[in-house]
Structures are given as structure tokens and as C-alpha cells.
Design an enzyme around this catalytic site. Structure first.
Site, PDB file in Angstrom:
ATOM      1  N   SER A  65      -2.704  -0.716   2.398  1.00 40.27           N
ATOM      2  CA  SER A  65      -1.535  -1.572   2.581  1.00 40.27           C
ATOM      3  C   SER A  65      -1.587  -2.231   3.966  1.00 40.27           C
ATOM      4  O   SER A  65      -2.562  -2.916   4.273  1.00 40.27           O
ATOM      5  CB  SER A  65      -0.262  -0.754   2.367  1.00 40.27           C
ATOM      6  OG  SER A  65       0.850  -1.579   2.122  1.00 40.27           O
ATOM      7  N   ASP A 178       0.168  -3.071  -8.994  1.00 39.12           N
ATOM      8  CA  ASP A 178       0.799  -3.015  -7.678  1.00 39.12           C
ATOM      9  C   ASP A 178       1.973  -3.993  -7.641  1.00 39.12           C
ATOM     10  O   ASP A 178       1.801  -5.188  -7.929  1.00 39.12           O
ATOM     11  CB  ASP A 178      -0.224  -3.379  -6.607  1.00 39.12           C
ATOM     12  CG  ASP A 178       0.211  -3.022  -5.197  1.00 39.12           C
ATOM     13  OD1 ASP A 178       1.426  -3.025  -4.924  1.00 39.12           O
ATOM     14  OD2 ASP A 178      -0.673  -2.739  -4.367  1.00 39.12           O
ATOM     15  N   HIS A 209       0.453   0.699  -6.375  1.00 34.65           N
ATOM     16  CA  HIS A 209       0.212   0.505  -4.946  1.00 34.65           C
ATOM     17  C   HIS A 209      -0.366   1.752  -4.285  1.00 34.65           C
ATOM     18  O   HIS A 209      -1.066   1.657  -3.277  1.00 34.65           O
ATOM     19  CB  HIS A 209       1.533   0.113  -4.265  1.00 34.65           C
ATOM     20  CG  HIS A 209       1.392  -0.256  -2.823  1.00 34.65           C
ATOM     21  ND1 HIS A 209       0.665  -1.354  -2.391  1.00 34.65           N
ATOM     22  CD2 HIS A 209       1.891   0.324  -1.691  1.00 34.65           C
ATOM     23  CE1 HIS A 209       0.718  -1.423  -1.071  1.00 34.65           C
ATOM     24  NE2 HIS A 209       1.452  -0.424  -0.627  1.00 34.65           N
TER      25      HIS A 209
END
Length: 244
Positions: A65, A178, A209
Site C-alpha cells: 500500500s 482491492d 487489499h
């Protein structure tokens, strides 16, 4: 991820982010993304390179991320990174993604945006506007209660350009389910590096995610269900590292 890679003979160093481990260091509100992330990660690379049993020429940075977005900058700061693994990495400005995320999440549960959700989104849009207004004091707290100065340091990042400058081998990983870092970001990386022989792309149809498999459209509720990072993703990371 750490356990899975260690099981395949790959050493992993992970640590608590400084903002969690020593929040008192940030009480003044004067800090940027380098003080939060980049500098410590570069130091982690240096630490690993000095340990017995570690090949100093084969230290990789894996970022998830925001960490994936920061990985190219970390490599540039270090100067001793052999390659990058970007997992669910934004390729676009984070402040734009935050607004997009909130708009998307507002309709996930019932297909519509309530008055309260719309008001919260409008407030967020105004916070982003204030953040990007050069007249706003850097110490002013806006998005997520963080100071404007911090967000400006994040907003100045261009992870794709940083990665192009690094010119390192990269493994780019993305879950198709995601709901936070989405296809537009995946396409941003592919557009820049699709013809680069040093860059490998892996898209996982069932992963969210967090790299956990599921069915149907992703949701926030899914995050509350215990699960494991997909074994195939970990195997792919291990295989790629061993090949480099």
C-alpha cells in the site's frame, strides 16, 4: 509474509513504524513522509547489509500500500537496494485516492450515499483543498488529523517517476478485488513499465487489499474476518527474489 518468506530461507526485517513506536517524536506536528517512513527504511537496509548471513548485494524492499508507493524513494535514499516488490502500490497522488476511496466505500454497503456520508465526503474534499492551498499553515491538521506539512510531502511524491529513475528490477503485485488501491493504480504501473524486461507483474483475481482471498465484490467487513496472505503470492515473491 515474513513467516512465509522465512520458511523459504529468505531473511525478513520488519519493525513498527516510528509514528507508532515513538509518537512523542511527532508531537510538534512538524514532520514529513521521509521522517515517518523513508529514513528508517533506508536505515533498515543498512542494518541488514551489516548482519552475518545476509548478502549485502541482495537486499530487497517489499512495500504494501503506502509502503509500496514509498519503496522507490526508499531505494533512492539507500543506494543499496537490489530490487523492489510493490504490493497494492498507489501510482497516483494519495490525497486524490483518499477521496476516491471514501466515495467508493460509501456505496458499497447499500448502493447509495447517505446524507451523513455525503457530508463527510464534502468535508474531506474541503480538507484536501485546504491542504493544497499554499496559504494554509503547514501545522494545520486536515486529512485524517495529520498536519498539512506532512500531506504536502506525500503529495509531492511521484512513485512511478521515482521507480523509473531507480531502474531496478521490480515485482508489482495487485489483488483484483482491492477496494482501496484499484485498477487505475495497477494500470499506472503497467503503462510505465509494461515493456521493461526488469519488471514483472502479477494480478491475483481473488485477492483483496490485504492479499487475502475472497469471493464477489470486496468490502470493509471482509477485513474483520481472520485470514492468511495468499500462499501463491508469497511463493511468487520468494521465487522472484531467488531469481535476482
Amino acid at each position: 509474509i515474513a513467516r512465509g518468506l522465512a520458511a523459504q530461507g529468505i531473511a525478513v526485517l520488519r519493525y513498527e513504524k516510528r509514528t507508532k513506536a515513538r509518537p512523542q517524536d511527532f508531537a510538534s506536528g512538524v514532520f514529513g513522509v521521509d521522517e515517518e517512513t523513508t529514513n528508517d527504511a533506508a536505515q533498515a537496509v543498512a542494518t541488514l547489509r551489516g548482519l552475518d548471513g545476509i548478502d549485502p548485494k541482495r537486499v530487497f524492499v517489499l512495500g504494501h500500500s503506502q509502503g509500496g508507493m514509498m519503496a522507490p524513494r526508499i531505494a533512492a535514499k539507500s543506494g543499496h537496494v537490489a530490487g523492489l516488490i510493490l504490493f497494492a502500490a498507489p501510482s497516483r497522488p494519495l490525497l486524490d485516492i483518499v477521496i476516491e476511496q471514501n466515495r467508493r466505500l460509501a456505496v458499497l454497503d447499500d448502493g447509495k450515499t447517505s446524507d451523513a456520508e455525503r457530508a463527510a465526503i464534502d468535508n474531506l474534499v474541503e480538507q484536501v483543498r485546504l491542504t493544497r492551498d499554499p496559504k494554509t499553515d503547514p501545522a494545520t491538521k486536515t486529512v485524517l488529523g495529520l498536519p498539512v506539512g506532512y500531506w504536502r510531502s506525500v503529495d509531492a511524491l511521484d512513485p512511478v517517476k521515482d521507480a523509473e529513475t531507480d531502474a531496478l528490477p521490480m515485482l508489482v503485485l495487485q489483488g483484483a478485488r482491492d477496494i482501496q488501491v484499484v485498477d487505475a493504480d495497477w494500470q499506472g504501473w503497467k503503462a510505465a513499465f509494461h515493456d521493461d524486461p526488469k519488471v514483472t507483474f502479477k494480478l491475483y483475481e481473488k485477492l483483496n487489499h490485504l492479499g487475502i482471498a475472497g469471493e464477489g465484490e470486496g468490502s470493509l467487513a471482509e477485513y474483520m474476518q481472520p485470514g492468511h496472505v495468499d500462499a501463491q503470492l508469497i511463493d511468487d515473491v520468494a521465487t522472484w527474489i531467488k531469481a535476482h
